[in-house]
Write an enzyme that holds these catalytic residues in place. Structure first.
Site, PDB file in Angstrom:
ATOM      1  N   ARG A 274       0.818  -1.207   0.000  1.00 47.34           N
ATOM      2  CA  ARG A 274       0.000   0.000   0.000  1.00 47.34           C
ATOM      3  C   ARG A 274       0.858   1.266   0.000  1.00 47.34           C
ATOM      4  NH1 ARG A 274      -5.147  -0.410   1.144  1.00 47.34           N
ATOM      5  NH2 ARG A 274      -5.978  -2.508   1.248  1.00 47.34           N
TER       6      ARG A 274
ATOM      7  N   HIS B 272       8.376  -6.062  -7.132  1.00 45.32           N
ATOM      8  CA  HIS B 272       7.127  -5.416  -7.548  1.00 45.32           C
ATOM      9  C   HIS B 272       6.955  -4.109  -6.785  1.00 45.32           C
ATOM     10  CE1 HIS B 272       3.050  -4.879  -8.852  1.00 45.32           C
ATOM     11  NE2 HIS B 272       2.959  -6.088  -9.388  1.00 45.32           N
TER      12      HIS B 272
ATOM     13  N   TYR C 130       1.352  -1.471  -5.353  1.00 44.19           N
ATOM     14  CA  TYR C 130       0.356  -1.300  -6.414  1.00 44.19           C
ATOM     15  C   TYR C 130      -0.499  -0.062  -6.253  1.00 44.19           C
ATOM     16  CZ  TYR C 130      -2.080  -4.272  -2.997  1.00 44.19           C
ATOM     17  OH  TYR C 130      -2.580  -4.829  -1.848  1.00 44.19           O
TER      18      TYR C 130
ATOM     19  N   GLU D  69       4.229  -3.646 -16.570  1.00 42.32           N
ATOM     20  CA  GLU D  69       3.392  -4.846 -16.579  1.00 42.32           C
ATOM     21  C   GLU D  69       2.194  -4.664 -17.508  1.00 42.32           C
ATOM     22  OE1 GLU D  69       2.486  -6.411 -12.708  1.00 42.32           O
ATOM     23  OE2 GLU D  69       1.067  -7.882 -13.503  1.00 42.32           O
TER      24      GLU D  69
ATOM     25  N   ASP E 170       1.751 -10.529 -17.927  1.00 42.40           N
ATOM     26  CA  ASP E 170       0.937 -11.252 -16.940  1.00 42.40           C
ATOM     27  C   ASP E 170      -0.133 -12.024 -17.707  1.00 42.40           C
ATOM     28  OD1 ASP E 170      -1.287 -11.761 -15.089  1.00 42.40           O
ATOM     29  OD2 ASP E 170      -0.184 -10.531 -13.656  1.00 42.40           O
TER      30      ASP E 170
ATOM     31  N   ASP F 292      -9.316  -8.830 -13.905  1.00 44.32           N
ATOM     32  CA  ASP F 292      -8.116  -8.997 -13.078  1.00 44.32           C
ATOM     33  C   ASP F 292      -8.388  -9.729 -11.773  1.00 44.32           C
ATOM     34  OD1 ASP F 292      -5.591  -8.961 -12.081  1.00 44.32           O
ATOM     35  OD2 ASP F 292      -5.462  -6.792 -11.808  1.00 44.32           O
TER      36      ASP F 292
HETATM   37 ZN    ZN Z   1      -3.404  -8.919 -11.468  1.00 45.25          ZN
HETATM   38 FE    FE Z   2       0.947  -9.526 -12.301  1.00 47.81          FE
HETATM   39 FE    FE Z   3       1.321  -6.709 -10.814  1.00 53.05          FE
END
Ligand code: ZN
Ligand code: FE
Ligand code: FE
Length: 279
Positions: free
Chosen positions: A37, A67, A70, A142, A176, A224
Site C-alpha cells: 500500500r 514489484h 500497487y 506490466e 501477466d 483482473d
Molecule cells: Zn493482477
Molecule cells: Fe501480475
Molecule cells: Fe502486478
C-alpha cells in the site's frame, strides 16, 4: 531448467525469502519492495542482504522480479500523488541496487478520466526523471487487464510509454497471463498469434519476465481476478504451452496465484514436471 517462483512476503528480509524459495523448489521470486500500500520502507539490513546474495549464488538463483507497491499511480490527476509515486519509485530503485541486476516491475497506473494519452505522458515523464544511467536494475512495465482506466491495457499503450523513455536500455516488459487474457489476448487458442502481435508492437526482445496466473474470468473480461493454475478459464494446458514456448521458455515465471506455501510448492512441482527440457 525452468525458472520459476512465486510472490513472497518481504517482511522478514531477503534471506528469509531466499530460504522460503528454496523450500518451495523455486529459483527466483517476486516481492513487494515495501508495504504494497506504499508508505515508509524498512531500512535495508546489509548483513541480511549479504547472506541472501551468498545463498542466491550458491543455489543459482535467477533474476528476481521485485514489484512496486500497487497503490503508486504515476499518472494520477493529482500532482501530489504523482510526486509521491515518483519519490517512492526513485527510493525503490536506490534500494534495489543492494541486490544488483534484477527486475523492478510496476503497474503503469490509472488515468481516471484524463485519457490514456495524458496517462502515457505522465508515466513516461516520471520514468525520465527516475531512471539513471548507472542503475543495474531493469524496470518492467506490466501488461494490465484494462480494469477501470488502467494504462497498459494493450501492447500499443506500453509501446507508447517505451517510445517516450530516454534510457530505453533500462526498460523491459513483464507479461501477466491473467491480465493479457482479461485484456482480450487469446493465449489459449492463439498463443502464437499473441506473441507475434507482441513482437510486432513492442518487440519480444523487451519481454523480460512472465507473471504466470490463471484467470477467474473470460477472455476480454477486464476483471483482473487471479485463479490457481488449472483452476481458471485459461487452464493448465494453455499455461504449460506458455512455459514451454520457444520464445518464452528461458524467462523467469512468477506465480501470483491465490495460494499458501503448500499450494505454491504444488504448483511449482506441477509446472516443473510439465517443462520439457531441451538441449
Ligand atoms: Zn493482477
Ligand atoms: Fe501480475
Ligand atoms: Fe502486478
Amino acid at each position: 531448467m525452468l525458472k520459476i517462483g512465486n510472490h513472497l512476503s518481504s517482511s522478514k528480509g531477503y534471506l528469509a525469502m531466499g530460504k522460503t524459495a528454496l523450500k518451495l523448489d523455486a529459483n527466483t521470486f517476486a516481492f513487494f519492495t515495501r508495504n504494497p500500500r506504499g508508505g515508509q520502507a524498512k531500512a535495508i539490513d546489509e548483513e541480511d542482504v549479504k547472506e541472501f546474495l551468498e545463498l542466491a549464488e550458491a543455489h543459482h538463483f535467477e533474476k528476481l522480479v521485485a514489484h512496486a507497491p500497487y497503490t503508486l499511480n504515476p499518472c494520477s490527476a493529482d500532482a501530489h500523488l504523482r510526486e509521491f509515486a515518483k519519490n517512492t519509485f526513485a527510493d525503490d530503485l536506490k534500494r534495489m541496487e543492494h541486490v544488483p541486476g534484477n527486475y523492478y516491475n510496476f503497474h503503469p497506473g490509472s488515468h481516471v478520466k484524463q485519457g490514456a494519452e495524458a496517462g502515457i505522458e505522465f508515466i513516461a515523464g516520471m520514468l525520465n526523471e527516475v531512471l539513471t544511467p548507472g542503475q543495474s536494475t531493469t524496470v518492467l512495465l506490466e501488461t494490465m487487464a484494462g480494469k477501470g482506466s488502467e494504462v497498459g491495457r494493450n501492447f500499443e499503450e506500453l509501446r507508447a510509454i517505451l517510445d517516450r523513455v530516454k534510457l530505453q536500455e533500462k526498460m523491459g516488459v513483464c507479461l501477466d497471463t491473467c491480465h493479457v487474457w482479461d485484456g482480450g489476448y487469446d493465449i489459449v487458442n492463439d498463443l502464437e498469434g499473441v506473441l507475434e502481435e507482441f513482437d510486432r508492437v513492442i518487440g519480444l526482445d523487451r519481454l523480460c519476465a512472465v507473471h504466470l496466473n490463471d484467470s477467474m474470468n473470460g477472455l476480454g473480461s477486464h476483471k483482473d481476478r487471479h485463479a490457481k493454475i488449472g483452476e481458471g478459464q485459461i487452464g493448465l494446458e494453455a499455461l504449460v504451452r506458455v512455459i514451454n514456448h520457444p520464445k518464452l521458455r528461458h524467462l523467469p515465471f512468477i506465480l501470483e496465484t491465490p495460494n499458501d506455501d503448500a499450494g505454491y510448492a504444488r504448483e511449482i512441482a506441477l509446472l516443473r514436471s510439465r517443462y520439457e527440457e531441451v538441449e
